[in-house]
Write an enzyme that holds these catalytic residues in place. Structure first.
Site, mmCIF file in Angstrom:
data_model
loop_
_atom_site.group_PDB
_atom_site.id
_atom_site.type_symbol
_atom_site.label_atom_id
_atom_site.label_comp_id
_atom_site.label_asym_id
_atom_site.label_seq_id
_atom_site.Cartn_x
_atom_site.Cartn_y
_atom_site.Cartn_z
ATOM 1 N N SER A 53 62.092 -88.948 -15.387
ATOM 2 C CA SER A 53 62.112 -90.167 -14.581
ATOM 3 C C SER A 53 63.475 -90.321 -13.942
ATOM 4 O O SER A 53 64.497 -89.894 -14.504
ATOM 5 C CB SER A 53 61.820 -91.391 -15.451
ATOM 6 O OG SER A 53 62.019 -92.595 -14.736
ATOM 7 N N TYR A 70 64.210 -95.610 -22.681
ATOM 8 C CA TYR A 70 63.402 -94.768 -21.798
ATOM 9 C C TYR A 70 64.286 -93.781 -21.041
ATOM 10 O O TYR A 70 63.958 -92.595 -20.921
ATOM 11 C CB TYR A 70 62.650 -95.684 -20.839
ATOM 12 C CG TYR A 70 61.730 -95.012 -19.851
ATOM 13 C CD1 TYR A 70 60.539 -94.412 -20.261
ATOM 14 C CD2 TYR A 70 62.030 -95.005 -18.490
ATOM 15 C CE1 TYR A 70 59.692 -93.821 -19.348
ATOM 16 C CE2 TYR A 70 61.179 -94.421 -17.568
ATOM 17 C CZ TYR A 70 60.008 -93.828 -17.997
ATOM 18 O OH TYR A 70 59.158 -93.246 -17.091
ATOM 19 N N LYS A 77 64.063 -89.734 -21.267
ATOM 20 C CA LYS A 77 63.699 -88.961 -20.090
ATOM 21 C C LYS A 77 64.777 -87.954 -19.697
ATOM 22 O O LYS A 77 64.461 -86.870 -19.197
ATOM 23 C CB LYS A 77 63.395 -89.902 -18.921
ATOM 24 C CG LYS A 77 62.076 -90.646 -19.077
ATOM 25 C CD LYS A 77 60.902 -89.698 -19.276
ATOM 26 C CE LYS A 77 59.559 -90.385 -19.155
ATOM 27 N NZ LYS A 77 58.431 -89.445 -19.390
#
Length: 308
Positions: free
Chosen positions: A152, A165, A169
């Site tokens: 991401s 997150y 990622k």
């Protein structure tokens, strides 16, 4: 596209909804036998709906393809091994893995709990490793295979309220890069893709200035137009024999744009024959490098032009 993945078995995790579902459906359209994996949890990883994966498998079969389903959690290493065995028993093997499963627990870093951190790291980073590790056993035996791991721009660039997150990622990027190096002798390739698409995942991302900030509304409306079906073509292509030479790369897809992302390399160096002291670092090294520093930008700041 018809026949591009003919004779191949594709495993897609997190394929019960959204981008994962679109990836699985297109793999079936391209001639692959598809293992659809999804535990069927909420966006935060709670609750279970084991019917979601089977519903997508039924769609593939209804369109004339071949598919099986599995509702195993990517965090359960025993269940992951069983899922790989299911690919072999029901579909005849495994050729292409798409690591797509994920959850979100968005929170500003100073308010993020240990549980919110651990849950996201476990599903994204540990989950990607679990599936990749099990798949590599087959890939080594057959001297070939392909993986695409979802990263991401939250990890590549940074994002508000997503430290867990983002860390997971960016960790996946390092994982993919290492797999591409370690498994090259077995003709196993590993790439990453950062997708831009409106989904239940992106719908939870905190907005700058707060969710009710009216200045965010035009941007959010544009995000909603980024359809998830724009993502699968690159993934299908990377799983095909035509991309057999492509490995260790990071791609991004935003609408009709495809990006090849940079990877960390030296930008600038400074040298003093006599070595450094803290004072000379402050007086010389840091000022010499400062013009190449990156500011505290978010993904939106980096991709600051209108995609639509």
């Amino acid at each position: 596209m018809a026949g591009l993945l003919e004779g191949k078995v594709v495993l897609v995790t997190g394929a019960g909804q959204g981008v994962g579902r679109d990836i699985a459906l297109q793999a079936g359209q391209a001639g692959a036998k598809v293992m659809v994996n999804d535990l069927g949890t909420s966006i935060t990883g709670e609750g279970v709906d084991t019917a979601l994966a089977e519903q997508v498998a039924q769609e593939i079969r209804a369109a004339g393809g071949e598919a099986s389903s599995c509702a195993a959690s990517v965090t359960d290493r025993v269940a992951v091994r069983t899922m790989i065995e299911q690919c072999q028993d029901e579909l005849g093997g495994l050729n292409h893995l798409v690591n797509n499963a994920g959850i979100l627990r968005d929170r500003m870093f100073h308010r993020m709990s240990d549980e919110e951190w651990d849950a996201v790291i476990d599903v994204h980073l540990n989950g990607a490793r679990n599936i990749a590790s099990a798949a590599c056993d087959i890939f080594r035996q057959q001297n070939g295979g392909s993986m695409v791991h979802m990263t991401s721009t939250a990890g590549l660039c940074g994002n508000l309220g997503q430290a867990n997150y983002s860390a997971a990622k960016l960790g996946i990027v390092g994982l993919s890069r290492s797999i591409s190096i370690d498994m090259a002798r077995s003709n196993v390739r590993s790439n990453c893709l950062a997708p831009f698409a409106f989904s239940r995942m992106t719908a939870t991302v905190p907005a700058k200035g707060g969710a009710q900030n009216p200045d965010e509304e035009p941007y959010l409306e544009k995000i909603k137009k980024m359809a998830s079906e724009k993502i699968p073509p690159l993934i299908t292509a990377l799983g095909s024999d035509g991309a057999a030479h492509i490995t260790g790369q990071i791609f991004a897809v935003r609408g009709n744009e495809i990006f090849l992302m940079s990877q960390p390399r030296p930008l600038r160096s400074v040298h003093r024959a006599e070595g450094w002291t803290p004072e000379t670092v402050l007086d010389h090294a840091l000022p010499a490098m400062e013009r190449d520093f990156y500011g505290p930008e978010t993904s939106r700041d980096v991709f600051n032009w209108d995609p639509i």
